[in-house]
Design a protein around this motif. Structure first.
Motif, short mmCIF file in Angstrom:
data_model
loop_
_atom_site.label_atom_id
_atom_site.label_comp_id
_atom_site.label_asym_id
_atom_site.label_seq_id
_atom_site.Cartn_x
_atom_site.Cartn_y
_atom_site.Cartn_z
N LEU A 272 0.77 -1.02 0.26
CA LEU A 272 -0.17 0.03 0.00
C LEU A 272 0.93 1.34 -0.04
CD1 LEU A 272 -2.79 -1.19 2.47
CD2 LEU A 272 -3.16 -0.52 0.27
N THR A 413 -8.34 1.03 -2.05
CA THR A 413 -7.55 0.88 -0.97
C THR A 413 -8.23 1.41 0.30
OG1 THR A 413 -6.90 3.13 -1.10
CG2 THR A 413 -5.48 1.65 -2.22
N THR A 429 -8.15 -5.26 0.00
CA THR A 429 -7.19 -4.85 -0.77
C THR A 429 -7.38 -5.37 -2.15
OG1 THR A 429 -5.48 -6.22 0.30
CG2 THR A 429 -5.43 -4.08 1.02
#
Length: 439
Positions: A272, A413, A429
């Motif tokens: 991320l 996200t 995710t």
């Protein structure tokens, strides 16, 4: 407050600071986020900050010297107490205290540090290659994945190989899926027997897997890379009667929980962060050719910076057994302390621009602070995580395969974080993989 008292000096009583009444009331509201309240406490009162939730003060510890005092120099004064994770991990090394903990720690220490790590290198490499092959298939088909689930699968496969000698099979994985469910539920469970009743079904499925693995190890049904840690524990039982099947089960489950949940979360956060900072991936890959020490060092820096922002153990509760003086403050016996790596790692006095993802902090000549108490994502001192070397090695081994081969495009996200036993993203995710062009 950056100077702890000399342990040989006479303690000087200092009034314990408190949060104002309205802040304590805010603490008690269900809507308040614990980490936000702790951050405000530190900002208002400093790196050793006392506040009251009930009749006795709780002390928040984020100052590096005080961290070292509590965790590194005086673990006998500031101890862990039983916590709700005992419901899952039983009397395993994570929950054990006193002499029992010391015996169990010695037994496992050699398995996950120094030369003992060498026996797991091939198992880690095999698990990483298995994940890389699966990702290559996803990239060819354009399949949608959940990156967090992919990282959890890899980490669980890796620790299962270390414990049993066998690759993780689909049936075992389905049963062990109950572990993250129980871990996530623990902070919200009621007290007493109701808590165990709420997760009894999940615990029974986990127990069944653990006992089957123990029996297989007892029958010497070794995997392709030989026996695992379970065999070490069974051998120990021949000389140490305290290693009953129940304690071996507790150690197995403890290692499963600690050995995959934190690694999977770290790797998820790393991807991320790379999504928001794509240049960091490019710089790591440009540090050197495949397999070179320079590239490995750069990949390790990605992991280290991720652990700074999202440490494996974000908060470390301790309990003062004796009176002490901490950074000029009198700490009375019976006081609860919260040592908080998450806030120490985001202290602008220690880490310039602390919210920025900057792996160069951990490169040679980087700007990371020198004090041991300024960076401790796996804890510090006698009770630091046993599996630190294992976790760092498996993370690096996987990333060395995946980062050059694919780019990850997230379809959405998470919006924030959940602060539970670990700090984890607060949502799924979903992503697709694109092969990196070669040649």
């Amino acid at each position: 407050m950056t100077t702890s008292a000399n342990p040989g000096s006479v303690p000087v009583p200092v009034p314990v600071p408190e949060l104002p009444p309205e802040a304590v009331e805010e603490w008690r509201t269900e809507e308040a986020e614990l980490v936000e309240l702790l951050a405000r406490t530190r900002q208002r009162l400093g790196g050793v900050a006392a506040f009251r939730i009930g009749p006795r003060p709780t002390v928040l510890v984020t100052d590096p010297e005080a961290v070292q005092h509590v965790l590194g120099r005086h673990p006998e004064r500031y101890v862990k107490r039983s916590h709700r994770a005992r419901m899952l991990a039983g009397e395993g090394v994570l929950s054990a205290t006193g002499d029992a903990w010391r015996r169990q720690r010695r037994m496992l220490q050699a398995q996950f540090t120094g030369p003992g790590m060498r026996r797991y290198e091939q198992r880690i490499a095999d698990a990483a290659r298995r994940t890389a092959d699966r990702w290559a298939g996803h990239a060819r088909t354009g399949a949608r994945i959940d990156l967090g689930e992919e990282m959890r699968h890899f980490a669980l496969d890796t620790i299962w190989r270390a414990l049993t000698g066998h690759p993780l099979d689909a049936a075992t994985e389905r049963e062990l899926d109950r572990i993250p469910a129980v871990v996530a539920a623990l902070p919200q469970l009621p007290d007493g027997d109701q808590a165990r009743d709420a997760v009894a079904g999940d615990l029974a499925r986990i127990d069944a897997v653990a006992h089957a693995a123990i029996e297989a190890a007892r029958r010497h049904e070794d995997g392709p890379d030989g026996p695992g840690v379970l065999r070490v524990l069974l051998d120990a039982a021949e000389e140490h009667p305290e290693y009953t099947d129940r304690l071996i089960r507790d150690e197995l489950v403890t290692l499963l929980v600690a050995g995959h949940e934190t690694t999977a979360t770290t790797l998820t956060w790393l991807y991320l962060l790379l999504d928001a900072n794509p240049g960091a991936r490019d710089r790591a890959l440009a540090a050197g050719p495949e397999g070179s020490p320079e590239r490995r060092e750069a990949v390790q820096a990605l992991v280290s910076e991720t652990l700074r922002l999202y440490p494996s153990a974000w908060i470390l509760p301790r309990h003062a057994l004796t009176d002490d003086t901490l950074a000029g403050h009198r700490v009375e016996a019976g006081t609860d302390l919260l040592v908080c790596p998450y806030l120490t790692h985001r202290d602008p006095a220690l880490w310039p621009d602390p919210e920025r993802f900057d792996p160069t902090r951990f490169a040679p000549g980087g700007s990371r602070p020198a004090h041991l108490g300024a960076y401790f994502p796996f804890g510090l001192g006698a009770r630091a995580c046993l599996g630190t070397q294992f976790a760092l090695r498996e993370s690096t081994a996987l990333l060395e395969l995946l980062l050059p081969a694919h780019t990850v495009e997230f379809l959405s996200t998470p919006s924030g974080s959940v602060y539970s036993i670990t700090v984890r993203p607060n949502g799924p995710t979903p992503a697709v993989l694109t092969p990196t062009p070669t040649g």
